[in-house]
Write an enzyme that holds these catalytic residues in place. Structure first.
Site, short mmCIF file in Angstrom:
data_model
loop_
_atom_site.label_atom_id
_atom_site.label_comp_id
_atom_site.label_asym_id
_atom_site.label_seq_id
_atom_site.Cartn_x
_atom_site.Cartn_y
_atom_site.Cartn_z
N ASP A 1 99.29 -8.25 59.18
CA ASP A 1 100.61 -8.64 60.07
C ASP A 1 100.13 -7.41 61.31
O ASP A 1 99.90 -6.16 60.64
CB ASP A 1 101.96 -8.18 59.50
CG ASP A 1 102.86 -9.23 59.68
OD1 ASP A 1 102.38 -10.55 59.71
OD2 ASP A 1 103.11 -9.22 58.22
N ARG B 1 101.48 -16.66 49.32
CA ARG B 1 100.43 -16.83 50.34
C ARG B 1 99.66 -16.08 49.91
O ARG B 1 99.85 -15.01 49.20
CB ARG B 1 101.13 -16.30 52.09
CG ARG B 1 101.67 -15.13 51.75
CD ARG B 1 102.26 -15.56 53.26
NE ARG B 1 103.32 -14.13 53.13
CZ ARG B 1 104.58 -14.64 53.08
NH1 ARG B 1 104.94 -15.36 52.77
NH2 ARG B 1 105.65 -13.39 53.40
N ASP C 1 98.03 -11.64 54.10
CA ASP C 1 99.23 -12.32 54.86
C ASP C 1 98.59 -11.42 56.28
O ASP C 1 98.89 -10.18 55.04
CB ASP C 1 100.55 -11.95 55.13
CG ASP C 1 101.44 -12.45 55.79
OD1 ASP C 1 101.39 -12.79 57.29
OD2 ASP C 1 102.87 -12.43 55.95
N ARG D 1 93.91 -19.20 53.61
CA ARG D 1 95.23 -19.07 53.76
C ARG D 1 95.88 -20.35 54.78
O ARG D 1 94.53 -20.55 55.70
CB ARG D 1 95.75 -17.79 54.84
CG ARG D 1 97.54 -18.11 55.24
CD ARG D 1 98.56 -17.38 55.25
NE ARG D 1 99.42 -17.42 55.52
CZ ARG D 1 100.77 -16.75 55.61
NH1 ARG D 1 100.48 -15.34 55.87
NH2 ARG D 1 101.99 -16.88 56.28
#
Length: 167
Positions: A102, A97, A100, A85
């Site tokens: 989080d 992407r 990811d 990324r």
């Protein structure tokens, strides 16, 4: 002695070999941030907040760690870069992407800093976050909204059904 916390992460990918991307991220997270507890099933979802012909594969992961939240954020960003990324979403502008990661919940902590907000500020609005998270953490309470993940997922599902019935 450092105290450990159960943390919950949301992972998503919509380019490349999506299953391999998620699996690689989970392995690296386990190695870098603490002991692995559980992961949800991989769930295919539509892009959220932008248009793309690439569907996402999402999951939630639970880890036990003593790493401070901002150090954990640095680690997740490092893993994202390691997996390819190059650009982070910013100011509500989203894009395809390769990975990811989080931080959704970090124990019962509430953090509002320039770099990090925990609990994740949009998690209760995203089915691709709540539904996988509910699989591994249904009874965990959101420390701000004071509802379980199951309650939040149920409310979101009902509101989505209501909005679809309106159309």
């Amino acid at each position: 002695m450092k105290s450990t916390h159960t943390i919950y992460l949301g992972l998503g990918t919509n380019t490349g070999n999506r299953e391999e991307n998620l699996t690689s991220a989970i392995v690296l997270l386990s190695q870098m941030s603490g002991s692995y507890i559980s992961k949800s099933a991989f769930v295919e979802t539509e892009p959220w907040g932008f248009d793309s012909s690439n569907k996402f594969l999402n999951c939630a992961v639970a880890l036990e760690t003593d790493i401070p939240p901002l150090v954990l954020l640095d680690m997740t960003e490092s893993i994202e870069r390691k997996l390819g990324r190059t650009v982070k979403s910013a100011n509500g502008v989203y894009h395809d992407r390769i990975i990811d990661i989080d931080i959704l919940l970090y124990g019962n902590m509430v953090i509002n800093s320039e770099r990090l907000t925990i609990p994740h500020p949009l998690m209760h609005k995203r089915d691709f976050v709540l539904f996988p998270l509910c699989e591994i953490a249904a009874e965990v309470k959101h420390p701000v909204l004071n509802k379980t993940i199951f309650e939040l997922a149920t409310a979101l599902k009902e509101s989505n059904e209501d909005s679809q019935n309106i159309l």
